[in-house]
Design a protein around this motif. Structure first.
Motif, PDB file in Angstrom:
ATOM      1  N   MET A   1       0.833  -1.201   0.000  1.00  0.00           N
ATOM      2  CA  MET A   1       0.000   0.000   0.000  1.00  0.00           C
ATOM      3  C   MET A   1       0.867   1.249   0.000  1.00  0.00           C
ATOM      4  O   MET A   1       1.932   1.280   0.597  1.00  0.00           O
ATOM      5  N   SER A   2       0.391   2.297  -0.651  1.00  0.00           N
ATOM      6  CA  SER A   2       1.125   3.552  -0.690  1.00  0.00           C
ATOM      7  C   SER A   2       1.181   4.179   0.698  1.00  0.00           C
ATOM      8  O   SER A   2       0.217   4.106   1.467  1.00  0.00           O
ATOM      9  N   LYS A   3       2.302   4.802   0.992  1.00  0.00           N
ATOM     10  CA  LYS A   3       2.434   5.490   2.275  1.00  0.00           C
ATOM     11  C   LYS A   3       1.574   6.749   2.270  1.00  0.00           C
ATOM     12  O   LYS A   3       1.452   7.437   1.258  1.00  0.00           O
ATOM     13  N   VAL A   4       0.992   7.043   3.420  1.00  0.00           N
ATOM     14  CA  VAL A   4       0.180   8.244   3.598  1.00  0.00           C
ATOM     15  C   VAL A   4       1.042   9.306   4.272  1.00  0.00           C
ATOM     16  O   VAL A   4       1.638   9.068   5.329  1.00  0.00           O
ATOM     17  N   VAL A   5       1.111  10.480   3.648  1.00  0.00           N
ATOM     18  CA  VAL A   5       2.018  11.537   4.089  1.00  0.00           C
ATOM     19  C   VAL A   5       1.235  12.811   4.379  1.00  0.00           C
ATOM     20  O   VAL A   5       0.362  13.214   3.598  1.00  0.00           O
ATOM     21  N   LEU A   6       1.561  13.446   5.488  1.00  0.00           N
ATOM     22  CA  LEU A   6       1.019  14.762   5.828  1.00  0.00           C
ATOM     23  C   LEU A   6       2.149  15.786   5.764  1.00  0.00           C
ATOM     24  O   LEU A   6       3.186  15.607   6.397  1.00  0.00           O
ATOM     25  N   VAL A   7       1.944  16.855   4.983  1.00  0.00           N
ATOM     26  CA  VAL A   7       2.916  17.938   4.864  1.00  0.00           C
ATOM     27  C   VAL A   7       2.255  19.225   5.360  1.00  0.00           C
ATOM     28  O   VAL A   7       1.339  19.741   4.705  1.00  0.00           O
ATOM     29  N   THR A   8       2.682  19.739   6.495  1.00  0.00           N
ATOM     30  CA  THR A   8       2.118  21.006   6.952  1.00  0.00           C
ATOM     31  C   THR A   8       2.742  22.146   6.139  1.00  0.00           C
ATOM     32  O   THR A   8       3.886  22.080   5.728  1.00  0.00           O
ATOM     33  N   GLY A   9       1.951  23.184   5.915  1.00  0.00           N
ATOM     34  CA  GLY A   9       2.437  24.279   5.080  1.00  0.00           C
ATOM     35  C   GLY A   9       2.696  23.816   3.662  1.00  0.00           C
ATOM     36  O   GLY A   9       3.734  24.120   3.074  1.00  0.00           O
ATOM     37  N   GLY A  10       1.742  23.086   3.101  1.00  0.00           N
ATOM     38  CA  GLY A  10       1.950  22.466   1.797  1.00  0.00           C
ATOM     39  C   GLY A  10       1.454  23.262   0.609  1.00  0.00           C
ATOM     40  O   GLY A  10       1.396  22.731  -0.500  1.00  0.00           O
ATOM     41  N   SER A  11       1.110  24.518   0.809  1.00  0.00           N
ATOM     42  CA  SER A  11       0.511  25.283  -0.293  1.00  0.00           C
ATOM     43  C   SER A  11       1.525  26.087  -1.094  1.00  0.00           C
ATOM     44  O   SER A  11       1.196  26.605  -2.170  1.00  0.00           O
ATOM     45  N   SER A  12       2.742  26.207  -0.599  1.00  0.00           N
ATOM     46  CA  SER A  12       3.746  27.006  -1.317  1.00  0.00           C
ATOM     47  C   SER A  12       5.150  26.596  -0.881  1.00  0.00           C
ATOM     48  O   SER A  12       5.319  25.827   0.071  1.00  0.00           O
ATOM     49  N   GLY A  13       6.137  27.119  -1.605  1.00  0.00           N
ATOM     50  CA  GLY A  13       7.528  26.953  -1.210  1.00  0.00           C
ATOM     51  C   GLY A  13       7.988  25.517  -1.100  1.00  0.00           C
ATOM     52  O   GLY A  13       7.614  24.645  -1.901  1.00  0.00           O
ATOM     53  N   ILE A  14       8.793  25.255  -0.075  1.00  0.00           N
ATOM     54  CA  ILE A  14       9.373  23.926   0.126  1.00  0.00           C
ATOM     55  C   ILE A  14       8.290  22.886   0.351  1.00  0.00           C
ATOM     56  O   ILE A  14       8.354  21.778  -0.183  1.00  0.00           O
ATOM     57  N   GLY A  15       7.259  23.222   1.123  1.00  0.00           N
ATOM     58  CA  GLY A  15       6.193  22.260   1.392  1.00  0.00           C
ATOM     59  C   GLY A  15       5.465  21.816   0.140  1.00  0.00           C
ATOM     60  O   GLY A  15       5.174  20.635  -0.041  1.00  0.00           O
ATOM     61  N   LYS A  16       5.188  22.763  -0.734  1.00  0.00           N
ATOM     62  CA  LYS A  16       4.525  22.434  -1.997  1.00  0.00           C
ATOM     63  C   LYS A  16       5.418  21.543  -2.860  1.00  0.00           C
ATOM     64  O   LYS A  16       4.941  20.557  -3.444  1.00  0.00           O
ATOM     65  N   SER A  17       6.711  21.873  -2.930  1.00  0.00           N
ATOM     66  CA  SER A  17       7.639  21.058  -3.723  1.00  0.00           C
ATOM     67  C   SER A  17       7.724  19.637  -3.194  1.00  0.00           C
ATOM     68  O   SER A  17       7.731  18.668  -3.962  1.00  0.00           O
ATOM     69  N   ILE A  18       7.778  19.496  -1.874  1.00  0.00           N
ATOM     70  CA  ILE A  18       7.833  18.163  -1.269  1.00  0.00           C
ATOM     71  C   ILE A  18       6.559  17.387  -1.593  1.00  0.00           C
ATOM     72  O   ILE A  18       6.609  16.217  -2.004  1.00  0.00           O
ATOM     73  N   GLY A  19       5.408  18.028  -1.402  1.00  0.00           N
ATOM     74  CA  GLY A  19       4.141  17.353  -1.652  1.00  0.00           C
ATOM     75  C   GLY A  19       3.991  16.903  -3.091  1.00  0.00           C
ATOM     76  O   GLY A  19       3.553  15.777  -3.366  1.00  0.00           O
ATOM     77  N   GLU A  20       4.350  17.781  -4.032  1.00  0.00           N
ATOM     78  CA  GLU A  20       4.231  17.431  -5.449  1.00  0.00           C
ATOM     79  C   GLU A  20       5.178  16.298  -5.826  1.00  0.00           C
ATOM     80  O   GLU A  20       4.800  15.384  -6.578  1.00  0.00           O
ATOM     81  N   PHE A  21       6.388  16.337  -5.298  1.00  0.00           N
ATOM     82  CA  PHE A  21       7.378  15.298  -5.609  1.00  0.00           C
ATOM     83  C   PHE A  21       6.897  13.940  -5.092  1.00  0.00           C
ATOM     84  O   PHE A  21       6.941  12.926  -5.812  1.00  0.00           O
ATOM     85  N   LEU A  22       6.421  13.906  -3.857  1.00  0.00           N
ATOM     86  CA  LEU A  22       5.961  12.639  -3.278  1.00  0.00           C
ATOM     87  C   LEU A  22       4.693  12.145  -3.964  1.00  0.00           C
ATOM     88  O   LEU A  22       4.508  10.936  -4.150  1.00  0.00           O
ATOM     89  N   HIS A  23       3.830  13.074  -4.357  1.00  0.00           N
ATOM     90  CA  HIS A  23       2.623  12.704  -5.118  1.00  0.00           C
ATOM     91  C   HIS A  23       3.009  12.014  -6.422  1.00  0.00           C
ATOM     92  O   HIS A  23       2.414  10.982  -6.793  1.00  0.00           O
ATOM     93  N   GLN A  24       4.009  12.565  -7.101  1.00  0.00           N
ATOM     94  CA  GLN A  24       4.474  11.977  -8.358  1.00  0.00           C
ATOM     95  C   GLN A  24       5.078  10.585  -8.143  1.00  0.00           C
ATOM     96  O   GLN A  24       5.043   9.743  -9.044  1.00  0.00           O
ATOM     97  N   LYS A  25       5.621  10.362  -6.961  1.00  0.00           N
ATOM     98  CA  LYS A  25       6.229   9.070  -6.644  1.00  0.00           C
ATOM     99  C   LYS A  25       5.206   8.045  -6.163  1.00  0.00           C
ATOM    100  O   LYS A  25       5.558   6.912  -5.822  1.00  0.00           O
ATOM    101  N   GLY A  26       3.941   8.436  -6.124  1.00  0.00           N
ATOM    102  CA  GLY A  26       2.894   7.482  -5.782  1.00  0.00           C
ATOM    103  C   GLY A  26       2.442   7.487  -4.334  1.00  0.00           C
ATOM    104  O   GLY A  26       1.623   6.648  -3.933  1.00  0.00           O
ATOM    105  N   PHE A  27       2.928   8.423  -3.541  1.00  0.00           N
ATOM    106  CA  PHE A  27       2.478   8.526  -2.162  1.00  0.00           C
ATOM    107  C   PHE A  27       1.092   9.177  -2.111  1.00  0.00           C
ATOM    108  O   PHE A  27       0.730   9.948  -3.001  1.00  0.00           O
ATOM    109  N   ILE A  28       0.337   8.867  -1.065  1.00  0.00           N
ATOM    110  CA  ILE A  28      -0.931   9.551  -0.810  1.00  0.00           C
ATOM    111  C   ILE A  28      -0.605  10.758   0.052  1.00  0.00           C
ATOM    112  O   ILE A  28      -0.267  10.620   1.239  1.00  0.00           O
ATOM    113  N   VAL A  29      -0.686  11.933  -0.526  1.00  0.00           N
ATOM    114  CA  VAL A  29      -0.213  13.155   0.130  1.00  0.00           C
ATOM    115  C   VAL A  29      -1.385  14.037   0.537  1.00  0.00           C
ATOM    116  O   VAL A  29      -2.304  14.283  -0.247  1.00  0.00           O
TER     117      VAL A  29
END
Length: 267
Positions: A1-29
């Motif tokens: 099963m895909s890992k479920v990830v929570l990224v606080t402050g995920g709407s911009s900057g580093i948080g957004k980049s992390i969330g998008e990258f992990l989403h592309q890798k198949g994580f549930i973000v």
């Protein structure tokens, strides 16, 4: 099963980049924002969460667990910058910075640990700062709040180790994000004893951010940490000289290191 990830402050900057990258890798973000309704182009769901509000944290975590049944990775990214001469920074701004950068992540950790104990697994990544390894002029409060998060992580790792939970810090240097726009700047006061030196330092800090590294570097670093079955306590990501400054602080006499910083900021 895909890992479920929570990224606080995920709407911009580093948080957004992390969330998008992990989403592309198949994580549930799941990302969070204080104003998720304003973000129309997120590739992963954004939940309302203000790290200064414990109720909003509890509701967001409960919604993720109810929806996905688990929570594997938490990335404490939400944070805010602050600059100014300590003497001239209003006390309410100092408290707000610690509420966001230090007490907020603690509240998030407290909210997710029960679920991770039930799972007997979990990873918490605290986004700190290379500035948290040293006291920097006119960034005293920021350095202190991020340094406090570094230290509390060291202690907490040992407290939760027997539950199968890993906790680590990742300290970025300067990255090309919008952090400077959201940072609290103590105003340059005409005639202030700090007017000239603070003005020069403020200009240098903004230039460092504008010429900083691509935040995708942080996303890749976080991805590698998630894949590591035994993550380290501390990670640093940034330009060589920024990371090397931490090494120099360990080996140089205090006053020599202080003089180096004074020269760097032309103070």
């Amino acid at each position: 099963m895909s890992k479920v990830v929570l990224v606080t402050g995920g709407s911009s900057g580093i948080g957004k980049s992390i969330g998008e990258f992990l989403h592309q890798k198949g994580f549930i973000v799941y990302g969070t924002s204080r104003n998720p309704e304003r973000i129309l182009n997120s590739v992963f769901p954004l939940l309302f969460l203000d790290v200064r509000n414990a109720d909003s944290i509890g509701q967001a975590v409960a919604k993720i667990i109810a929806t996905s049944g688990k929570l594997d990775v938490v990335i404490n990214n939400a944070g805010v910058g602050i600059t100014g001469p300590l003497e001239e920074i209003p006390m309410e701004e100092i408290k707000n910075n610690f509420e966001t950068n230090f007490f907020g992540p603690i509240e998030v950790i407290k909210a997710v640990l029960p679920q991770m104990r039930v799972q007997k697994s979990g990873l918490i990544i605290n986004i700190t700062s290379i500035a948290g390894y040293m006291g920097l002029p006119y960034r005293s409060v920021y350095s202190a709040s991020k340094g406090a998060l570094e230290l509390i992580t060291e202690a907490l790792r040992m407290e939760v180790k027997s539950f199968g939970i890993h906790i680590t810090n990742i300290a970025p240097g300067d990255f090309a994000t919008n952090i400077a726009a959201g940072r609290y700047h103590a105003p340059l006061v005409k005639g202030s004893a700090y007017e000239l030196s603070y003005g020069k330092t403020l200009k240098a800090m903004d230039e460092h951010v504008n010429s900083g590294s691509n935040p995708d570097e942080m996303a890749e670093a976080v991805y590698k940490i998630i894949l590591d079955p035994s993550p380290k306590i501390h990670y640093k990501v940034g330009a060589f000289l920024q990371k090397f400054s931490i090494v120099l602080k360990r080996i140089l006499p205090d006053k020599v290191y202080e003089k180096m910083l004074l020269n760097h900021y032309k103070l």
